[in-house]
Design an enzyme around this catalytic site. Structure first.
Site, PDB file in Angstrom:
ATOM      1  N   TRP A   1       0.821  -1.209   0.000  1.00  0.00           N
ATOM      2  CA  TRP A   1       0.000   0.000   0.000  1.00  0.00           C
ATOM      3  C   TRP A   1       0.857   1.261   0.000  1.00  0.00           C
ATOM      4  O   TRP A   1       1.860   1.338   0.712  1.00  0.00           O
ATOM      5  CB  TRP A   1      -0.870   0.010   1.256  1.00  0.00           C
ATOM      6  CG  TRP A   1      -1.462   1.339   1.584  1.00  0.00           C
ATOM      7  CD1 TRP A   1      -0.928   2.288   2.415  1.00  0.00           C
ATOM      8  CD2 TRP A   1      -2.681   1.884   1.082  1.00  0.00           C
ATOM      9  NE1 TRP A   1      -1.769   3.381   2.459  1.00  0.00           N
ATOM     10  CE2 TRP A   1      -2.852   3.153   1.656  1.00  0.00           C
ATOM     11  CE3 TRP A   1      -3.669   1.407   0.197  1.00  0.00           C
ATOM     12  CZ2 TRP A   1      -3.950   3.966   1.379  1.00  0.00           C
ATOM     13  CZ3 TRP A   1      -4.760   2.214  -0.070  1.00  0.00           C
ATOM     14  CH2 TRP A   1      -4.885   3.479   0.526  1.00  0.00           C
ATOM     15  N   MET A   2       0.409   2.269  -0.769  1.00  0.00           N
ATOM     16  CA  MET A   2       1.070   3.579  -0.736  1.00  0.00           C
ATOM     17  C   MET A   2       0.018   4.665  -0.566  1.00  0.00           C
ATOM     18  O   MET A   2      -1.003   4.638  -1.229  1.00  0.00           O
ATOM     19  CB  MET A   2       1.811   3.808  -2.059  1.00  0.00           C
ATOM     20  CG  MET A   2       2.403   5.206  -2.192  1.00  0.00           C
ATOM     21  SD  MET A   2       3.374   5.421  -3.703  1.00  0.00           S
ATOM     22  CE  MET A   2       2.089   5.838  -4.870  1.00  0.00           C
TER      23      MET A   2
ATOM     24  N   ASP B   1       0.414   9.057   0.918  1.00  0.00           N
ATOM     25  CA  ASP B   1       1.100  10.325   0.658  1.00  0.00           C
ATOM     26  C   ASP B   1       2.541  10.215   0.160  1.00  0.00           C
ATOM     27  O   ASP B   1       3.318   9.397   0.657  1.00  0.00           O
ATOM     28  CB  ASP B   1       1.220  11.145   1.950  1.00  0.00           C
ATOM     29  CG  ASP B   1      -0.038  11.170   2.752  1.00  0.00           C
ATOM     30  OD1 ASP B   1      -1.044  10.595   2.333  1.00  0.00           O
ATOM     31  OD2 ASP B   1       0.000  11.775   3.838  1.00  0.00           O
TER      32      ASP B   1
ATOM     33  N   GLN C   1       4.312   7.084   2.049  1.00  0.00           N
ATOM     34  CA  GLN C   1       3.672   6.316   3.107  1.00  0.00           C
ATOM     35  C   GLN C   1       3.462   4.898   2.581  1.00  0.00           C
ATOM     36  O   GLN C   1       2.787   4.696   1.575  1.00  0.00           O
ATOM     37  CB  GLN C   1       2.322   6.949   3.476  1.00  0.00           C
ATOM     38  CG  GLN C   1       2.453   8.238   4.242  1.00  0.00           C
ATOM     39  CD  GLN C   1       2.898   7.993   5.674  1.00  0.00           C
ATOM     40  OE1 GLN C   1       2.087   7.678   6.531  1.00  0.00           O
ATOM     41  NE2 GLN C   1       4.188   8.124   5.948  1.00  0.00           N
TER      42      GLN C   1
ATOM     43  N   TRP D   1      -4.001   0.232   4.071  1.00  0.00           N
ATOM     44  CA  TRP D   1      -3.242   1.073   5.001  1.00  0.00           C
ATOM     45  C   TRP D   1      -2.835   0.304   6.266  1.00  0.00           C
ATOM     46  O   TRP D   1      -3.569  -0.535   6.774  1.00  0.00           O
ATOM     47  CB  TRP D   1      -4.086   2.293   5.389  1.00  0.00           C
ATOM     48  CG  TRP D   1      -3.303   3.322   6.142  1.00  0.00           C
ATOM     49  CD1 TRP D   1      -2.609   4.356   5.617  1.00  0.00           C
ATOM     50  CD2 TRP D   1      -3.135   3.406   7.571  1.00  0.00           C
ATOM     51  NE1 TRP D   1      -2.004   5.083   6.614  1.00  0.00           N
ATOM     52  CE2 TRP D   1      -2.310   4.520   7.824  1.00  0.00           C
ATOM     53  CE3 TRP D   1      -3.584   2.643   8.654  1.00  0.00           C
ATOM     54  CZ2 TRP D   1      -1.942   4.901   9.115  1.00  0.00           C
ATOM     55  CZ3 TRP D   1      -3.210   3.020   9.931  1.00  0.00           C
ATOM     56  CH2 TRP D   1      -2.396   4.143  10.156  1.00  0.00           C
TER      57      TRP D   1
ATOM     58  N   PHE E   1       4.650   8.500  10.064  1.00  0.00           N
ATOM     59  CA  PHE E   1       3.688   9.243   9.254  1.00  0.00           C
ATOM     60  C   PHE E   1       4.415  10.227   8.324  1.00  0.00           C
ATOM     61  O   PHE E   1       5.643  10.283   8.284  1.00  0.00           O
ATOM     62  CB  PHE E   1       2.702   9.979  10.171  1.00  0.00           C
ATOM     63  CG  PHE E   1       1.478   9.151  10.521  1.00  0.00           C
ATOM     64  CD1 PHE E   1       1.464   7.777  10.395  1.00  0.00           C
ATOM     65  CD2 PHE E   1       0.316   9.769  10.987  1.00  0.00           C
ATOM     66  CE1 PHE E   1       0.334   7.024  10.717  1.00  0.00           C
ATOM     67  CE2 PHE E   1      -0.818   9.038  11.300  1.00  0.00           C
ATOM     68  CZ  PHE E   1      -0.816   7.664  11.169  1.00  0.00           C
ATOM     69  N   SER E   2       3.611  11.032   7.662  1.00  0.00           N
ATOM     70  CA  SER E   2       4.149  11.892   6.602  1.00  0.00           C
ATOM     71  C   SER E   2       5.071  12.997   7.117  1.00  0.00           C
ATOM     72  O   SER E   2       5.018  13.358   8.290  1.00  0.00           O
ATOM     73  CB  SER E   2       3.002  12.525   5.819  1.00  0.00           C
ATOM     74  OG  SER E   2       2.342  11.524   5.104  1.00  0.00           O
TER      75      SER E   2
ATOM     76  N   ARG F   1       0.543  16.880  12.877  1.00  0.00           N
ATOM     77  CA  ARG F   1       1.404  16.021  12.055  1.00  0.00           C
ATOM     78  C   ARG F   1       1.840  16.645  10.735  1.00  0.00           C
ATOM     79  O   ARG F   1       1.466  17.726  10.379  1.00  0.00           O
ATOM     80  CB  ARG F   1       0.706  14.696  11.794  1.00  0.00           C
ATOM     81  CG  ARG F   1      -0.640  14.782  11.123  1.00  0.00           C
ATOM     82  CD  ARG F   1      -1.134  13.350  10.898  1.00  0.00           C
ATOM     83  NE  ARG F   1      -2.381  13.319  10.185  1.00  0.00           N
ATOM     84  CZ  ARG F   1      -3.559  13.111  10.766  1.00  0.00           C
ATOM     85  NH1 ARG F   1      -3.653  12.950  12.068  1.00  0.00           N
ATOM     86  NH2 ARG F   1      -4.653  13.069  10.032  1.00  0.00           N
TER      87      ARG F   1
ATOM     88  N   GLU G   1      -4.101  18.678   6.826  1.00  0.00           N
ATOM     89  CA  GLU G   1      -3.025  17.687   6.711  1.00  0.00           C
ATOM     90  C   GLU G   1      -1.989  18.165   5.692  1.00  0.00           C
ATOM     91  O   GLU G   1      -2.258  19.023   4.847  1.00  0.00           O
ATOM     92  CB  GLU G   1      -3.587  16.331   6.243  1.00  0.00           C
ATOM     93  CG  GLU G   1      -4.545  15.701   7.243  1.00  0.00           C
ATOM     94  CD  GLU G   1      -5.031  14.325   6.840  1.00  0.00           C
ATOM     95  OE1 GLU G   1      -5.340  13.535   7.742  1.00  0.00           O
ATOM     96  OE2 GLU G   1      -5.136  14.032   5.647  1.00  0.00           O
TER      97      GLU G   1
HETATM   98  C1  FRU Z   1      -2.756  12.086   4.846  1.00  0.00           C
HETATM   99  C2  FRU Z   1      -2.401  11.389   6.132  1.00  0.00           C
HETATM  100  C3  FRU Z   1      -1.390  12.201   6.890  1.00  0.00           C
HETATM  101  C4  FRU Z   1      -0.713  11.175   7.742  1.00  0.00           C
HETATM  102  C5  FRU Z   1      -0.675   9.985   6.805  1.00  0.00           C
HETATM  103  C6  FRU Z   1      -0.780   8.657   7.490  1.00  0.00           C
HETATM  104  O1  FRU Z   1      -3.184  11.249   3.836  1.00  0.00           O
HETATM  105  O2  FRU Z   1      -3.542  11.154   6.903  1.00  0.00           O
HETATM  106  O3  FRU Z   1      -1.947  13.267   7.624  1.00  0.00           O
HETATM  107  O4  FRU Z   1       0.564  11.563   8.141  1.00  0.00           O
HETATM  108  O5  FRU Z   1      -1.751  10.145   5.917  1.00  0.00           O
HETATM  109  O6  FRU Z   1      -0.552   7.614   6.602  1.00  0.00           O
END
Ligand code: FRU
Length: 601
Positions: A120-121, A123, A139, A147, A179-180, A246, A298
């Site tokens: 899975w990919m 961000d 991600q 996810w 996370f991102s 985040r 985000e």
């Molecule tokens: C956005 C998000 C970010 C978070 C990441 C988690 O798509 O929700 O805010 O860091 O994905 O995978």
């Protein structure tokens, strides 16, 4: 996609996995619908790794198998523990391998858009350019095409077109999911990690901690291939009872010789500053009440752009989920000024500007270290259905990298998004058709390709009539249709994918709420499929336009008038679209010039 890495990387044994007592890779049979079981790697009383795996249980057929590289942790079978399943059952399901064959073909895998090899990919993360190489992190869940287990996957390119997969760059750890975030190249060694170190900033996410989301650092001394986590993590925790905190974006603010970090904090963006990338001091917040914000902000990005006339402004990218006009996730932006401490938006709070008007454009952020070029990479999916689109061994692609520009319409500044010029490297055979004219009741069919290889680019100069609807429909022999047209009465360009092929996966059993962005509040809408719909952008319809369309098996990206309007939508046709029916229901619609170019790596 180039696949040198596939040869060495992994095995997908959809049938049976070879049974060997030990080996470099654990081969995990996955059933996506199953609950997660926890696998930990422990050595000498220390937890080295935690992963949530969706093991296919005895008697169940696996959707596919994925590898876990034990050698990376210097571990063997004896170091692996399970929670949620007994050891005997777990080991009866899992096998070992030293060699890894490649991933089976996926019908909808794009020909040239970047995708993870498997898993899975979401961000794009930490994009940076150094010594001629573009680094794209993302991600990544290596253990299922849904996810979970957030890592930073990694791919590199020297031209933004050909991508090469690299090993996972930042692993999920005891501190949480990765996370991102973003990266900078620390040429002057301000952090003390080393001259030219690549420093990555990401959010750690762990529901078992006092602060669920904190900002952390990892640094790389081998140009972004491997990272060491900073032992002073976390470098930033939230204050004021903020829940979502985040996606740190760090950049150098040259006028004051300092670093700035922007973190999305519920419904605002918080600005921090630092001299050494490790100690951060709060400066200001911006965003409360601006644009569309049904839930948290985000993935910020922040950069300067200059118009052709020489006016320079700061642009704040704010990704919102939900918030998309058509449901789910989307990217908005705000234009204004920045004095090194505070961002001031030019427009009133109600003004909403979208970077892309489709439904599959999210978490868009830009490369650092590219000089005057601002190059953005979107995640080409939507949180509403990203995990259930009909691909199997991988889920999600990136839209093509886009060069952002600034233009003015009246008193307002807007951002344009154009495919980067490097994409011309994809051009194969090409032909031009001139003077295609459609009038009411008489459409014109254009054969795009006999060979249905499924990736082409169309560049058109068109002249749209002053009334009615005029456009073109992409069709195939299976009866799938994607309708793109200009609607004069409503002043819109529309892309309708409701009959584009496979759409049922988007069905909802009940009516649900989406946000009405005109009024910026939530209202109930009567629609039952998140995918089978049309998206539209406001345009001045009548007259001349230039249109660029990129089609790559399972996606359309449309750029109108040099990217003043961009629209990105996924499609899953039963077979690639081969024809284009040009039509008009009232006036005379002319495509003065249509260039059709096959695309391939
Ligand atoms: C956005 C998000 C970010 C978070 C990441 C988690 O798509 O929700 O805010 O860091 O994905 O995978």
């Amino acid at each position: 996609m180039k696949k040198p890495f596939s040869v060495v990387l992994l095995i997908f044994l959809t049938l049976s996995c070879s049974r060997r007592p030990e080996g470099r890779y654990l081969i995990l049979p996955v059933r996506e619908a199953n609950d997660e079981i926890v696998l930990t790697i422990e050595k000498g009383g220390e937890t080295l790794y935690i992963a949530d795996i969706r093991l296919a249980l005895p008697g169940q057929e696996a959707d596919y198998c994925v590898p876990m590289d034990l050698e990376h942790f210097g571990a063997g079978r004896r170091d692996v523990r399970f929670t949620g399943i007994d050891d005997k059952t777990a080991w009866s399901l899992i096998s070992f391998s030293d060699t890894l064959p490649s991933v089976p073909a996926d019908k909808y895998r794009p020909k040239y858009h970047h995708t993870p090899e498997y898993g899975w990919m979401n961000d794009a993360n930490g994009l940076f350019f150094k010594d001629g190489v573009y680094h794209l992190y993302y991600q990544y869940n290596p253990y299922a095409a849904v996810w979970g287990n957030m890592h930073w996957g990694h791919s590199v390119s020297t031209d933004l077109v050909h991508w090469e997969h690299k090993p996972v760059a930042i692993y999920r750890d005891d501190y949480g999911h990765i996370f991102s975030g973003s990266t900078v190249v620390d040429y002057n060694n301000t952090a003390g990690f080393g001259k030219g170190a690549v420093v990555a900033f990401y959010s750690s996410w762990n529901t078992a901690r006092e602060y669920v989301q904190t900002q952390c650092i990892a640094y790389s001394l081998d140009d972004g291939l491997t990272f060491t986590k900073y032992d002073g993590n976390p470098v930033l925790v939230p204050f004021d009872g903020i829940k979502d905190f985040r996606d740190p974006k760090v950049f150098r603010y040259e006028p004051e010789d300092k670093w700035i970090m922007i973190v999305s904090a519920d419904k605002e963006m918080r600005f921090y500053t630092s001299q050494n990338l490790r100690d951060w001091e709060y400066m200001s917040a911006w965003g409360e009440g601006y644009g569309v914000q049904p839930r948290q902000f985000e993935c910020p990005d922040f950069f300067q752009l200059t118009t052709a006339q020489g006016e320079t402004k700061w642009v704040m990218i704010v990704n919102v989920n939900p918030g998309c006009y058509f449901g789910g996730s989307a990217t908005q932006y705000f234009v204004g000024d920045f004095d090194g401490r505070t961002f001031t938006c030019d427009s009133p709070k109600e003004t909403v500007k979208w970077l892309d008007w489709g439904k599959d454009h999210y978490a868009t952020v830009c490369f650092s270290n590219t000089g005057d070029r601002v190059i953005a990479v979107p995640w080409m999916s939507n949180w509403q259905y990203g995990a259930i689109v009909p691909t199997r061994y991988y889920r999600s692609a990136n839209a093509v990298p886009r060069e952002l520009g600034l233009f003015k319409d009246g008193d307002e500044f807007y951002v344009s998004a154009c495919p980067v010029p490097e994409l011309s490297k994809l051009d194969k055979e090409s032909r031009t058709v001139s003077g295609i004219t459609a009038v009411a009741g008489k459409s014109q069919n254009v054969k795009l390709f006999d060979r249905t290889d499924g990736a082409y680019r169309l560049d058109m100069e068109i002249n749209v009539p002053a009334s009615g609807k005029a456009g073109w429909r992409f069709t195939n022999a299976a009866g799938d249709v994607v309708d793109m047209y200009f609607d004069t009465a409503l002043g819109r360009f529309v892309m309708d994918r409701s009959r584009s092929g496979m759409v049922d996966f988007g069905n909802r059993s009940t009516t649900h709420e989406i946000e009405n962005h005109d009024r910026r509040k939530t209202m109930s809408m009567n629609y039952v499929n998140d995918f089978a719909l049309a998206t539209w952008a406001p345009v001045k319809v009548a007259g001349k336009h230039s249109v660029c369309i990129l089609y790559d098996l399972s996606s359309f990206e449309v750029f109108i008038d040099g990217g003043k309007v961009a629209m990105t939508n996924l499609v899953f046709p039963k077979e690639p679209y081969t024809d284009m029916e040009v039509y008009s229901d009232k006036g005379r619609f002319v495509i003065d010039r249509l260039r059709i170019t096959a695309q391939g790596l």
